[in-house]
Design a protein around this motif. Structure first.
Motif, short mmCIF file in Angstrom:
data_model
loop_
_atom_site.label_atom_id
_atom_site.label_comp_id
_atom_site.label_asym_id
_atom_site.label_seq_id
_atom_site.Cartn_x
_atom_site.Cartn_y
_atom_site.Cartn_z
N GLU A 279 -17.77 2.92 -4.52
CA GLU A 279 -17.08 3.97 -3.76
C GLU A 279 -18.01 4.75 -2.86
N GLN A 280 -19.20 5.01 -3.33
CA GLN A 280 -20.22 5.79 -2.62
C GLN A 280 -19.83 7.26 -2.52
N GLY A 281 -18.79 7.66 -3.16
CA GLY A 281 -18.35 9.05 -3.21
C GLY A 281 -18.03 9.40 -4.65
N PRO A 282 -17.66 10.67 -4.92
CA PRO A 282 -17.56 11.18 -6.29
C PRO A 282 -16.19 11.06 -6.96
N VAL A 283 -15.17 10.56 -6.24
CA VAL A 283 -13.79 10.70 -6.73
C VAL A 283 -13.54 9.93 -8.04
N LEU A 284 -13.82 8.63 -8.04
CA LEU A 284 -13.50 7.82 -9.22
C LEU A 284 -14.31 8.29 -10.44
N ASP A 285 -15.56 8.59 -10.20
CA ASP A 285 -16.43 9.02 -11.30
C ASP A 285 -15.93 10.34 -11.88
N ARG A 286 -15.59 11.27 -10.97
CA ARG A 286 -15.14 12.61 -11.41
C ARG A 286 -13.82 12.50 -12.19
N GLU A 287 -12.93 11.61 -11.75
CA GLU A 287 -11.61 11.50 -12.39
C GLU A 287 -11.59 10.51 -13.55
N GLY A 288 -12.71 9.79 -13.74
CA GLY A 288 -12.76 8.81 -14.84
C GLY A 288 -11.85 7.62 -14.60
N VAL A 289 -11.71 7.23 -13.34
CA VAL A 289 -10.85 6.09 -12.99
C VAL A 289 -11.72 4.86 -12.75
N ASP A 290 -11.24 3.69 -13.19
CA ASP A 290 -12.05 2.48 -13.12
C ASP A 290 -12.07 1.82 -11.75
N ILE A 291 -10.89 1.75 -11.10
CA ILE A 291 -10.77 0.97 -9.86
C ILE A 291 -10.12 1.81 -8.76
N SER B 137 -7.67 1.47 -15.20
CA SER B 137 -7.00 2.59 -14.52
C SER B 137 -7.30 2.50 -13.02
N THR B 138 -6.33 2.95 -12.22
CA THR B 138 -6.49 2.84 -10.75
C THR B 138 -6.05 4.14 -10.08
N ARG B 139 -6.54 4.31 -8.86
CA ARG B 139 -5.98 5.37 -8.01
C ARG B 139 -6.17 4.94 -6.57
N ARG B 140 -5.18 5.28 -5.75
CA ARG B 140 -5.24 4.93 -4.34
C ARG B 140 -6.09 5.96 -3.60
N MET B 141 -6.80 5.50 -2.56
CA MET B 141 -7.71 6.43 -1.88
C MET B 141 -8.15 5.86 -0.54
N PRO B 142 -8.62 6.76 0.36
CA PRO B 142 -9.22 6.30 1.61
C PRO B 142 -10.70 6.00 1.36
N SER B 143 -11.32 5.29 2.30
CA SER B 143 -12.77 5.10 2.21
C SER B 143 -13.45 6.06 3.18
N GLY B 144 -14.42 6.81 2.68
CA GLY B 144 -15.20 7.71 3.53
C GLY B 144 -16.25 6.94 4.31
N ALA B 145 -16.69 5.83 3.73
CA ALA B 145 -17.73 5.01 4.38
C ALA B 145 -17.09 3.90 5.20
N GLY B 146 -17.82 3.45 6.18
CA GLY B 146 -17.38 2.29 6.97
C GLY B 146 -17.67 1.02 6.20
N ALA C 21 -1.22 -3.13 -2.80
CA ALA C 21 -0.36 -3.26 -3.99
C ALA C 21 -0.84 -4.41 -4.87
N ARG C 22 -1.34 -5.46 -4.22
CA ARG C 22 -1.85 -6.62 -4.96
C ARG C 22 -3.07 -6.23 -5.80
N ILE C 23 -3.97 -5.47 -5.20
CA ILE C 23 -5.17 -5.01 -5.93
C ILE C 23 -4.75 -4.18 -7.14
N GLU C 24 -3.83 -3.26 -6.88
CA GLU C 24 -3.36 -2.34 -7.93
C GLU C 24 -2.74 -3.12 -9.10
N ARG C 25 -1.92 -4.12 -8.74
CA ARG C 25 -1.23 -4.93 -9.76
C ARG C 25 -2.25 -5.67 -10.64
#
Ligand code: HGY
Ligand code: MN
Ligand code: MN
Ligand code: MN
Length: 409
Positions: free
Chosen positions: A191-203, A347-356, A335-339
């Protein structure tokens, strides 16, 4: 024929081995695009591709694509990322996605599985863009959004052109560009950002990549004696650069939302303690998930430059180094990734990418998806970049099942 299984240990060994190439203090690596360390990294990964039985093709901008034959011929399902790094690179940014792609191939080989359609694992030239702008250079040329001639002519911050360096390291390949359009493209990345780590989400299920605007600002004043030149008579390019850096931070805070703004590179000339700088050259990185807001940020930057010209009487020239509008990935691919991630109990959460990412370029030509795994404390572009082994393995497992579904495994 058995069920293909990701071997997390084997993946970890390859990540560690590649990190030895261009290794720097603190466990990271510095393999700026097309330098000697990048060549060594390329040679190592191409060797692994050949060991795994892939047909290795190098194209005219140095992109490398390893193809695993399917039961039928035709366009491959492709995965991949980049193995060039920034100067303070971690060992996962880009590298992880390429090596997880090789791990998928190894798992299929071990299980004796032949997918219906070919599978390809790619690494694209100069994703980082820190030596030669723009970033995502190789994937742009592969997707046809940047002309080969323009890319080859790009001159690095240290002098040589992309074309000269490709020839020097022996990666000016024969395969034509734009490259063959894949059936689909999936990029696995930290991810290169803090969201997944902070929320304890795997993907992370990546829905979009934010827009990017890189501008080189060249400020020209007058070199003068630091002790004898009255303040009112100065044309101080150094002061103007400092004022600009402060303005860049303010415009991000004023715009709010997803706006981020950075001046990560600056040079003073003559860069001597007792000489008023005659020239300052800086790089401004503006990003926003919303195109209109990004344009507003660019307009604010231009207005600040006008004010500085008037206030200090300096000359200011600008040059765009990269400009990408925000990209949205096909909803059915997300949706395919999520499934698949949920089917694996992740665990999953949808998100934008901050990095290119290279995926944002492939999205223009084929159905594209990105999978994120957590970065501890969100640290990246820093040798302290870290992702837990169980997350590295989990991401590769999602990649395996998604690629097998797309390629008919
Ligand atoms: O700048 C970026 O977001 C990428 O690392 N090239
Ligand atoms: Mn990357
Ligand atoms: Mn990066
Ligand atoms: Mn976890």
């Amino acid at each position: 024929m058995n069920t293909p299984r990701i071997d997390g240990e084997r993946l970890a060994r390859r990540i560690a081995r590649l990190a030895e190439v261009g290794a720097i203090e603190g466990g990271g690596c510095a393999r700026l695009a097309l330098g000697d360390a990048d060549r060594a990294g390329r040679d190592l990964v191409c060797g692994w591709m050949r060991e795994l039985g892939l047909d290795v093709r190098v194209d005219a901008i140095g992109n490398v694509v390893g193809v695993r034959a399917g039961r039928v011929d035709g366009a491959p399902v492709m995965t991949g990322s980049h193995i060039d790094t920034v100067g303070t690179g971690g060992r996962y940014d880009g590298n992880y996605g390429v090596l997880a792609g090789l791990e998928v191939v190894a798992a299929l080989n071990d299980a004796g599985v032949r997918t219906e359609h070919p599978l390809a694992v790619a690494f694209f030239t100069n994703e980082e863009g820190v030596r030669f702008a723009p970033d995502m250079m190789g994937s742009q040329v592969y997707a046809g959004s940047l002309a080969l001639g323009e890319a080859l002519a790009a001159r690095g911050i240290d002098g040589p052109t992309v074309g000269e360096e490709l020839a020097r390291i022996g990666y000016a390949g024969a395969a034509p560009v734009p490259g063959p359009v894949p059936r689909a493209f999936v990029e696995l990345h930290i991810e290169q950002g803090p969201v997944l780590d902070r929320e304890g989400v795997d993907i992370g299920v990546v829905e979009s990549v934010q827009g990017i605007s890189w501008t080189e600002v060249d400020i020209r004043g007058t070199a003068n004696h630091a002790g004898t030149t009255p303040m009112a008579l100065r044309r101080d390019a150094g002061w103007a650069a400092g004022a600009l850096i402060a303005c860049v931070r303010e415009l991000a805070l004023e715009l709010g939302g997803s706006q981020v703004a950075t001046v990560g590179r600056i040079e003073f000339f003559p860069n001597l303690i007792n000489v008023v700088p005659r020239q300052a050259r800086l790089g401004v990185d503006l990003r926003n998930t919303d195109e209109a807001q990004l344009q507003l940020a660019e307009a604010r930057l231009a207005a600040h430059l006008e004010n500085l010209r008037a206030a200090e009487g300096v000359d200011i020239a600008t040059r765009s180094l990269a400009r990408f509008a925000p990209v949205r990935f096909a909803p059915e691919m997300a949706a395919r990734i999520e499934r698949h991630a949920r089917a694996l109990g992740l665990s999953t959460r949808r998100m934008p990418s901050g990095a290119g990412h290279d995926a944002q370029m492939l999205a223009a030509v084929c159905p594209t998806a990105m999978i994120f795994v957590p970065s501890v404390e969100g640290i990246s572009h820093n040798v302290r970049e870290f992702t837990h082994p169980h997350h590295l393995e989990a991401g590769a497992r999602v990649l395996l099942t998604v690629l097998c579904e797309l390629a008919g495994g």
